[in-house]
Design a protein around this motif. Structure first.
Motif, mmCIF file in Angstrom:
data_model
loop_
_atom_site.group_PDB
_atom_site.id
_atom_site.type_symbol
_atom_site.label_atom_id
_atom_site.label_comp_id
_atom_site.label_asym_id
_atom_site.label_seq_id
_atom_site.Cartn_x
_atom_site.Cartn_y
_atom_site.Cartn_z
ATOM 1 N N VAL A 35 2.088 -5.848 2.106
ATOM 2 C CA VAL A 35 3.013 -5.313 3.077
ATOM 3 C C VAL A 35 2.866 -3.787 3.035
ATOM 4 O O VAL A 35 2.728 -3.221 1.961
ATOM 5 N N PRO A 36 2.866 -3.121 4.184
ATOM 6 C CA PRO A 36 2.685 -1.669 4.146
ATOM 7 C C PRO A 36 3.741 -0.949 3.310
ATOM 8 O O PRO A 36 4.872 -1.424 3.192
ATOM 9 N N THR A 331 9.096 -2.000 6.413
ATOM 10 C CA THR A 331 9.432 -3.215 7.141
ATOM 11 C C THR A 331 10.924 -3.167 7.459
ATOM 12 O O THR A 331 11.768 -3.386 6.595
ATOM 13 N N ILE A 332 11.220 -2.832 8.707
ATOM 14 C CA ILE A 332 12.597 -2.595 9.132
ATOM 15 C C ILE A 332 12.791 -3.211 10.514
ATOM 16 O O ILE A 332 11.838 -3.729 11.095
ATOM 17 N N ASP A 424 14.486 -3.484 -0.530
ATOM 18 C CA ASP A 424 13.549 -3.790 0.542
ATOM 19 C C ASP A 424 13.921 -5.117 1.197
ATOM 20 O O ASP A 424 13.448 -6.170 0.787
ATOM 21 N N ALA A 426 15.357 -4.924 4.841
ATOM 22 C CA ALA A 426 15.916 -4.594 6.155
ATOM 23 C C ALA A 426 15.351 -5.409 7.306
ATOM 24 O O ALA A 426 16.039 -5.647 8.289
ATOM 25 N N LYS A 427 14.097 -5.804 7.206
ATOM 26 C CA LYS A 427 13.538 -6.541 8.346
ATOM 27 C C LYS A 427 14.193 -7.919 8.426
ATOM 28 O O LYS A 427 14.624 -8.343 9.499
ATOM 29 N N GLU B 238 12.143 -11.135 2.995
ATOM 30 C CA GLU B 238 11.599 -9.951 3.667
ATOM 31 C C GLU B 238 10.143 -10.215 4.073
ATOM 32 O O GLU B 238 9.705 -9.822 5.154
ATOM 33 N N TYR B 242 8.447 -10.082 7.812
ATOM 34 C CA TYR B 242 7.231 -9.315 8.100
ATOM 35 C C TYR B 242 6.145 -10.227 8.687
ATOM 36 O O TYR B 242 5.457 -9.854 9.642
#
Lengths: 480, 267
Positions: A35-36, A331-332, A424, A426-427, B238, B242
């Motif tokens: 993941v970035p 990732t938001i 981490d 938020a997405k 998460e 993604y």
């Protein structure tokens, strides 16, 4: 994925105004297989302005036209256009912050100086930005030790204790180089700040505005107090009876800051500390050089490890230009129409590890929001949620429902829902919020933000070619 | 070490319950805070101390326990009840045992016609998105993460106006199976969630391999990978969110892997 953003820092201080430009390189640090993880990878200062006297008109107003002219001129000299400035911060400090048009000046200037230029103020934030701008933060990060930076300017000394990226504590004292001004030619005292007049009275000294100094000796008792208070402030020696007099808003609130061994100095007086001791003491028309010399021989050098800073007099402006903007997690989730967001207060909501379903979160939010209601109207408030460490899908649903139900008052006024998390998440949380919100409702859900209850936040539009949003968290934590 | 004496005074049923990042075995360390901070940055076993030239008994036991957990996750199976509860279409590759699975990677990349029929029976129309779950080298990873990842992917897809149904589970699974499934189902995008080779830090790490219209024998660069999905890595919910965005992008650009990166960078 790499993006370069120009950042401006403007410091409008008690006596001087300065500007710097820095280039922030924003990069994905994660490997292709993950993941970035987009971060500000590099900060380079590319331009620094001359230091000018803060232009005032009639003494009680900031001369906005002159400041705007100065900013425009500097952009021209640096060869950049206003349109190319992506982010930045304007800091208004000391006396200047109390001028009657201070608010309007920074607001207008922040609109005029670039795309996403935020406004910052307050002695605590000033200390933090100076500590970061001086390079003390970097030293702490590299050596993995906590550090205290003392930014000694004209009017105040702003202290910040840092441990890497983390701010441990702040303090502020009315100690500075220009609290007494002395004419270098006539050696006559032209100005004594009100608090110092009190100090002189309590010390029973025979010093007034107008006194001619045949030697520096009459100033020694005052300098002694200054040095002693600064020593005391970082835990050296018995507290002098003048300690409380010289506190601006508060001293360090945590006891363990006394144990921090690494110390650095920034600000104009730090500059003075490094200069030859044989110079005419009043060459700057103030007591900065004398104070610097005293500090050079103080107990701080004996009991602590003093680190030489990268920046001294420019620490605050560098801090504003390079350290006031961070980026969100990579990732938001958000609806573009909700951006940008400026000066929104945050309420902190903690989900305890034993309370995975976030029971009671809605009520917490409801009561938290009520504080911000004036005349029946709410202004927007960001919900800062911590403790969402890898929740299960069901826990996340509970949490999203609690948030939406708790934020009913915001929804009633059609204010965009702003949710910010530390972890981490938020997405996923954003998608759950989307599922629970009315159709097409504006929201922002971002993560990896460190903040405290009562901090203010600015959130900009996405950094080009990346998935992150520029963010500025403005801490007011330590003020009363 | 107050904590240690506290632990030794009571029975510990499972040594791996101790969080290694919070345990320092060095007695009277000069700089406890600094040591603990250093440990917080890494899953590596720092500060184990020693007895003469050897590890302490506790360290050896823990090492063996973690190694055993890693081995177990390779040799164990995903609980059939979970497969049923998740309503997966269960198939199996050409491997007939764990030993064969480990020694013959080629057999783990294909399945027989018998299972092809089973898939065809359930999936009658070419799906936009086909999810495939494979045990891979860690069944424990699937058990630990799948119940959170899949609903999160679905919720994310809902956000983009998409959906996926009818997921396939593959026993003795290698990544290449997704190519055969892609060809068979004629899906636009195939997303495989598979257990990663376990290590001593965690046995519960899962990866997602995603490709736009995968074909057997295609270059590996056409796969997009999201690795390190577990509670201490990328949180499964998460990761699911993604992944849903990646699926959306692949459908939009009709590309995956390095090709997708390339269009994203120019976009």
């Amino acid at each position: 994925m790499e993006s370069v953003v120009l950042s401006v820092g403007i410091d409008i201080g008690t006596s001087t105004t300065q500007l710097i430009l820095s280039r922030l390189t924003i990069q994905n640090k994660a490997s292709f297989f993950s993941v970035p993880n987009i971060v500000i990878a590099k900060k380079e200062m590319i331009y620094q302005s001359d230091i000018i006297f803060t232009p005032l008109s009639q003494g009680y107003q900031i001369d906005y036209a002159a400041i705007a002219r100065f900013v425009g001129q500097q952009y021209m000299l640096a060869g950049v256009s206003k349109q190319s400035i992506g982010v930045g911060a304007i800091m208004i400090t000391g006396e200047t912050a109390r001028k009657e048009n201070a608010d309007r000046v920074v607001q207008t200037l922040s609109q005029d100086a670039g795309d996403f230029v935020v406004t910052t103020a307050g002695p605590d934030l000033e200390g933090i930005l100076a500590a970061k701008g001086s390079g003390a933060g970097k030293v702490s990060l590299e050596r993995k030790v906590p550090i205290i930076n003392l930014d000694i300017g004209g009017g105040t000394t702003n202290l910040a204790a840092l441990d890497g990226d983390q701010v441990l504590d702040t303090a502020c004292f009315d100690i500075g180089g220009r609290l007494i001004k002395v004419d270098p030619m006539t050696l006559q005292i032209s100005y004594i700040a009100p608090k110092i007049q009190q100090l002189i009275h309590q010390l029973n000294l025979n010093l007034f505005e107008g006194t001619i100094l045949r030697s520096t000796e009459p100033l020694n008792p005052i300098l002694d107090v200054f040095v002693q208070v600064l020593e005391n402030s970082i835990g050296i020696g018995e507290r002098t009876r003048f300690f409380d007099l010289l506190v601006t808003n508060h001293c360090f609130t945590r006891r363990d800051t006394d144990r921090i061994r690494s110390i650095s100095f920034s600000g104009g007086v730090a500059d003075c500390m490094m200069q030859s001791e044989n110079r005419q003491p009043f060459v700057y028309g103030d007591i900065g050089l004398l104070l610097g010399k005293r500090l050079r021989h103080s107990k701080i050098y004996r009991y602590k490890q003093v680190v030489t800073p990268q920046e001294t007099i420019r620490a605050t402006v560098v801090g504003a230009g390079s350290y006031s903007i961070t980026v969100s997690g990579s990732t938001i989730a958000y609806t573009p129409d909700a951006l940008p967001v400026r000066n929104v207060p945050m309420i902190k909501l903690t989900i305890e590890p034993m309370n995975g379903n976030a029971l009671g979160l809605a009520d917490q939010i409801k009561s938290g929001l009520e504080i911000f209601r004036t005349h029946g109207e709410l202004t927007n408030v960001a919900l800062y949620i911590v403790g969402l460490k890898s929740p299960s899908f069901n826990q996340l649903q509970h949490c999203a429902r609690e948030i939406v139900s708790g934020a009913h008052a915001l929804l009633d006024q059609n204010l965009p829902l702003i949710v910010i998390t530390e972890e981490d998440i938020a997405k996923a949380l954003g998608h759950s919020l989307f599922y629970n919100l009315p159709q097409n409702y504006s929201y922002i859900c971002i993560d990896r933000i460190n903040a405290n209850h009562g901090d203010y936040i600015d959130i900009g539009t996405p950094v080009p070619h990346t998935t992150v949003l520029p963010v500025s968290v403005k801490t007011l934590l330590f003020s009363n | 070490m107050e904590k240690e004496t506290h632990q030794s005074s009571q029975v510990l049923s499972d040594i791996s319950e101790i969080n290694l990042r919070e345990q320092l075995l060095v007695p009277n360390s000069h700089h406890l805070d600094g040591y603990m901070k250093m440990k917080s940055f890494t899953p590596a076993r720092l500060g184990l101390w020693r007895c003469g030239p050897r590890y302490k008994t506790q360290s050896i036991l823990r090492f063996r326990a973690d190694h055993a957990a890693a081995q177990d996750s390779v040799f164990s199976y995903v609980d059939p009840d979970l497969i049923k509860a998740m309503q997966f279409i269960a198939i199996q590759t050409r491997c007939r045992s764990k030993d064969e699975y480990l020694t013959r990677p080629d057999l783990g990349r294909r399945f027989s016609t018998e299972y092809a029929e089973k898939i065809k029976k359930h999936i009658t129309h070419p799906p936009k998105i086909q999810l495939v779950v494979g045990d891979g080298l860690s069944s424990a990873a699937i058990v630990a993460n799948i119940k959170d990842v899949i609903p999160s992917i679905k919720q994310g897809l809902n956000h983009y106006g998409l959906d996926c149904t009818q997921h396939i589970f593959v026993k003795y699974c290698r990544v290449g199976v997704m190519d055969q499934i892609g060809e068979m189902t004629d899906a636009d995008v195939v997303c495989m969630l598979i257990g990663e080779r376990p290590g001593l830090a965690t046995a519960q790490s899962m990866s997602a391999y995603i490709a736009y219209r995968p074909t057997m024998g295609m270059p590996e660069m056409r796969r997009t990978v999201v690795s390190n999905i577990h509670a201490q890595g990328i949180p499964p919910v998460e990761a699911g969110a993604y992944i849903s965005e990646l699926l959306y992008k692949m459908l939009r650009y009709k590309k995956s892997g390095l090709d997708l990166k390339a269009v994203e960078n120019t976009d």
